[in-house]
Design a protein around this motif. Structure first.
Motif, PDB file in Angstrom:
ATOM      1  N   GLY A  79      -2.421  36.474   0.251  1.00  9.75           N
ATOM      2  CA  GLY A  79      -2.507  37.922   0.376  1.00  9.75           C
ATOM      3  C   GLY A  79      -2.686  38.372   1.808  1.00  9.75           C
ATOM      4  O   GLY A  79      -3.537  39.223   2.112  1.00  9.75           O
ATOM      5  N   VAL A  80      -1.915  37.804   2.721  1.00  8.09           N
ATOM      6  CA  VAL A  80      -2.060  38.101   4.148  1.00  8.09           C
ATOM      7  C   VAL A  80      -1.698  39.562   4.412  1.00  8.09           C
ATOM      8  O   VAL A  80      -0.646  40.048   4.001  1.00  8.09           O
ATOM      9  CB  VAL A  80      -1.165  37.160   4.978  1.00  8.09           C
ATOM     10  CG1 VAL A  80      -1.183  37.567   6.440  1.00  8.09           C
ATOM     11  CG2 VAL A  80      -1.643  35.721   4.826  1.00  8.09           C
ATOM     12  N   SER A  81      -2.576  40.265   5.118  1.00  5.47           N
ATOM     13  CA  SER A  81      -2.380  41.677   5.432  1.00  5.47           C
ATOM     14  C   SER A  81      -1.559  41.835   6.699  1.00  5.47           C
ATOM     15  O   SER A  81      -1.269  40.866   7.416  1.00  5.47           O
ATOM     16  CB  SER A  81      -3.738  42.348   5.623  1.00  5.47           C
ATOM     17  OG  SER A  81      -4.380  41.804   6.773  1.00  5.47           O
ATOM     18  N   GLU A  82      -1.229  43.076   7.008  1.00  6.41           N
ATOM     19  CA  GLU A  82      -0.501  43.357   8.242  1.00  6.41           C
ATOM     20  C   GLU A  82      -1.339  42.975   9.458  1.00  6.41           C
ATOM     21  O   GLU A  82      -0.818  42.495  10.464  1.00  6.41           O
ATOM     22  CB  GLU A  82      -0.112  44.828   8.308  1.00  6.41           C
ATOM     23  CG  GLU A  82       0.725  45.190   9.531  1.00  6.41           C
ATOM     24  CD  GLU A  82       2.014  44.378   9.642  1.00  6.41           C
ATOM     25  OE1 GLU A  82       2.387  44.027  10.782  1.00  6.41           O
ATOM     26  OE2 GLU A  82       2.633  44.084   8.604  1.00  6.41           O
ATOM     27  N   VAL A  83      -2.646  43.181   9.352  1.00  5.46           N
ATOM     28  CA  VAL A  83      -3.532  42.775  10.447  1.00  5.46           C
ATOM     29  C   VAL A  83      -3.454  41.267  10.656  1.00  5.46           C
ATOM     30  O   VAL A  83      -3.349  40.783  11.788  1.00  5.46           O
ATOM     31  CB  VAL A  83      -4.985  43.202  10.153  1.00  5.46           C
ATOM     32  CG1 VAL A  83      -5.950  42.519  11.127  1.00  5.46           C
ATOM     33  CG2 VAL A  83      -5.127  44.713  10.263  1.00  5.46           C
ATOM     34  N   ALA A  84      -3.499  40.504   9.572  1.00  4.47           N
ATOM     35  CA  ALA A  84      -3.415  39.043   9.678  1.00  4.47           C
ATOM     36  C   ALA A  84      -2.089  38.617  10.291  1.00  4.47           C
ATOM     37  O   ALA A  84      -2.036  37.694  11.124  1.00  4.47           O
ATOM     38  CB  ALA A  84      -3.595  38.413   8.306  1.00  4.47           C
ATOM     39  N   LEU A  85      -1.010  39.283   9.914  1.00  4.10           N
ATOM     40  CA  LEU A  85       0.292  38.947  10.488  1.00  4.10           C
ATOM     41  C   LEU A  85       0.305  39.206  11.989  1.00  4.10           C
ATOM     42  O   LEU A  85       0.906  38.435  12.753  1.00  4.10           O
ATOM     43  CB  LEU A  85       1.393  39.765   9.801  1.00  4.10           C
ATOM     44  CG  LEU A  85       1.776  39.303   8.395  1.00  4.10           C
ATOM     45  CD1 LEU A  85       2.747  40.295   7.763  1.00  4.10           C
ATOM     46  CD2 LEU A  85       2.394  37.913   8.422  1.00  4.10           C
ATOM     47  N   ARG A  86      -0.353  40.264  12.425  1.00  6.82           N
ATOM     48  CA  ARG A  86      -0.416  40.537  13.866  1.00  6.82           C
ATOM     49  C   ARG A  86      -1.154  39.423  14.603  1.00  6.82           C
ATOM     50  O   ARG A  86      -0.766  39.025  15.699  1.00  6.82           O
ATOM     51  CB  ARG A  86      -1.082  41.890  14.112  1.00  6.82           C
ATOM     52  CG  ARG A  86      -0.219  43.084  13.727  1.00  6.82           C
ATOM     53  CD  ARG A  86      -0.966  44.385  13.871  1.00  6.82           C
ATOM     54  NE  ARG A  86      -1.354  44.650  15.246  1.00  6.82           N
ATOM     55  CZ  ARG A  86      -2.055  45.725  15.627  1.00  6.82           C
ATOM     56  NH1 ARG A  86      -2.460  46.611  14.716  1.00  6.82           N
ATOM     57  NH2 ARG A  86      -2.362  45.917  16.900  1.00  6.82           N
ATOM     58  N   VAL A  87      -2.209  38.907  13.992  1.00  2.00           N
ATOM     59  CA  VAL A  87      -2.939  37.796  14.608  1.00  2.00           C
ATOM     60  C   VAL A  87      -2.073  36.539  14.633  1.00  2.00           C
ATOM     61  O   VAL A  87      -1.981  35.846  15.652  1.00  2.00           O
ATOM     62  CB  VAL A  87      -4.260  37.538  13.865  1.00  2.00           C
ATOM     63  CG1 VAL A  87      -4.958  36.301  14.440  1.00  2.00           C
ATOM     64  CG2 VAL A  87      -5.186  38.744  13.946  1.00  2.00           C
ATOM     65  N   LEU A  88      -1.415  36.247  13.518  1.00  4.59           N
ATOM     66  CA  LEU A  88      -0.579  35.049  13.433  1.00  4.59           C
ATOM     67  C   LEU A  88       0.562  35.082  14.447  1.00  4.59           C
ATOM     68  O   LEU A  88       0.958  34.046  14.988  1.00  4.59           O
ATOM     69  CB  LEU A  88      -0.004  34.912  12.025  1.00  4.59           C
ATOM     70  CG  LEU A  88      -0.977  34.441  10.935  1.00  4.59           C
ATOM     71  CD1 LEU A  88      -0.390  34.683   9.552  1.00  4.59           C
ATOM     72  CD2 LEU A  88      -1.313  32.968  11.121  1.00  4.59           C
ATOM     73  N   ARG A  89       1.106  36.268  14.697  1.00  2.00           N
ATOM     74  CA  ARG A  89       2.226  36.393  15.632  1.00  2.00           C
ATOM     75  C   ARG A  89       1.782  36.471  17.082  1.00  2.00           C
ATOM     76  O   ARG A  89       2.624  36.448  17.995  1.00  2.00           O
ATOM     77  CB  ARG A  89       3.029  37.653  15.300  1.00  2.00           C
ATOM     78  CG  ARG A  89       3.738  37.625  13.953  1.00  2.00           C
ATOM     79  CD  ARG A  89       4.203  39.021  13.589  1.00  2.00           C
ATOM     80  NE  ARG A  89       4.888  39.061  12.293  1.00  2.00           N
ATOM     81  CZ  ARG A  89       4.999  40.161  11.551  1.00  2.00           C
ATOM     82  NH1 ARG A  89       4.465  41.304  11.972  1.00  2.00           N
ATOM     83  NH2 ARG A  89       5.635  40.116  10.401  1.00  2.00           N
TER      84      ARG A  89
END
Length: 334
Positions: free
Chosen positions: A220-230
């Motif tokens: 359930g990765v959020s948009e915030v998590a995606l920003r961190v991952l990228r």
């Protein structure tokens, strides 16, 4: 251990050596019929009221009564390491921070306050590299207020076990009731040997797509998590396709001479088949193409399988790092 010309053990440390790395031998006061001795190596973080506190490489604090000392000396601040590229703690701390950026950050003197809606402690903790510009108690109050305003618990990320790490700050936090919740290690190694493995079947991408996220342990990765991952200077995602979800995934951030590996995960039913090594090799080859020569990764202290894998690839522990959580003071005004 320090031995005099007459062959006797000698205590050559004092309270003036607080903050230095020392090696001491103490009498084991278990009350047995024989005299047994225990050796401790670490940073002398305090010497008060006849009691020494020494913080070991792994962050454990050892309490030693002055009366139990039989020998002691100051030792070089930089512990010897088996292998791996030379690097200071500060260099690695800044490199790892750039590879896992928060969504929001603010400076408090030389400390960096980081937040990302609670996605991982690394992106939601203070990185205290230097002086906060305030007395410690005032700085901690400001830290707690900043995180409280965002509905987050306050964490401070510290390190132990290498030159320039924060054993003294760890001791100060513990004295104020902060709790160490997580301890892990940062390992380093040469990059080229990682790349010298089979890489067939690995797909590399600049994006963490739906397939990659299907294998990622944080569902359930959020948009915030995606920003961190990228986040990071040059980010790559690796995927080994599988039937319903990828057989294995990994992430790598290239930053100058360094390549940082993270999120190396394998389908539990397919473990011990070399898939983790395959993923890392494909990422390492891309990092070599971008000019990197050294590698780092983070591994939890109790992850025996990962530690064995990375040891076999030529990695070795550089330092331990910890996350300290603010005291539980329910109802206290922030």
């Amino acid at each position: 251990m320090e031995i005099s010309a007459a062959g006797r053990l000698v205590v050559r440390i004092s309270a003036a050596d607080v903050g230095k790395r020392v090696s001491v031998r103490r009498l084991d006061e278990t009350g047995g019929p024989r005299q047994n001795f225990t050796d401790t190596v670490g940073v002398l973080t305090s010497w008060d009221d006849g009691v020494l506190m020494i913080t070991r490489r792994d962050g454990e604090r050892v309490r030693i009564p002055e009366s139990a000392l039989v020998a002691g000396k100051v030792v070089p601040a930089e512990p010897a390491r088996r292998r791996g590229p030379a690097a200071s703690y500060e260099e690695l701390a800044r490199i790892t921070a750039r590879g896992w950026r928060p969504v929001e950050s603010e400076r408090l003197g030389e400390w960096e306050l980081r937040a990302a809606s609670g996605f991982t402690r690394r992106a939601n903790s203070v990185l205290p590299l230097g002086d906060p510009g305030l007395p410690l108690d005032e700085a901690l109050t400001a830290v707690r207020r900043w995180y409280g305003d965002r509905g987050l618990p306050a964490y401070i990320q510290t390190a132990t076990g290498a030159a320039g790490t924060q054993e003294a700050l760890c001791a100060e936090l513990e004295a104020r009731g902060w709790t160490r919740e997580v301890t892990a290690e940062l390992w380093t190694g040469a990059l080229a040997p990682v790349a010298d493995r089979e890489t067939s079947g690995v797909v590399l991408s600049r994006e963490a797509d739906a397939d990659w996220l299907a294998r990622y342990q944080r569902k359930g990765v959020s948009e915030v998590a995606l920003r961190v991952l990228r986040s990071g200077p040059s980010v790559w995602f690796a995927t080994v396709p599988g039937a319903d979800a990828p057989a294995a995934i990994g992430r790598c951030v290239v930053d100058g001479r360094w390549a940082g590996f993270a999120a190396v995960e394998v389908d539990p039913s397919l473990r011990r088949r070399g898939l983790a090594s395959t993923v890392m090799a494909a990422l390492a080859r891309r990092a070599l193409d971008e000019g990197a020569s050294a590698a780092w990764l983070q591994v939890e202290s109790d992850n025996a399988g990962a530690r064995a894998l990375y040891d076999g690839m030529g990695f070795a522990a550089h330092h331990a790092y910890h996350h300290y959580r603010e005291p539980d003071v329910s109802g206290e005004a922030r």
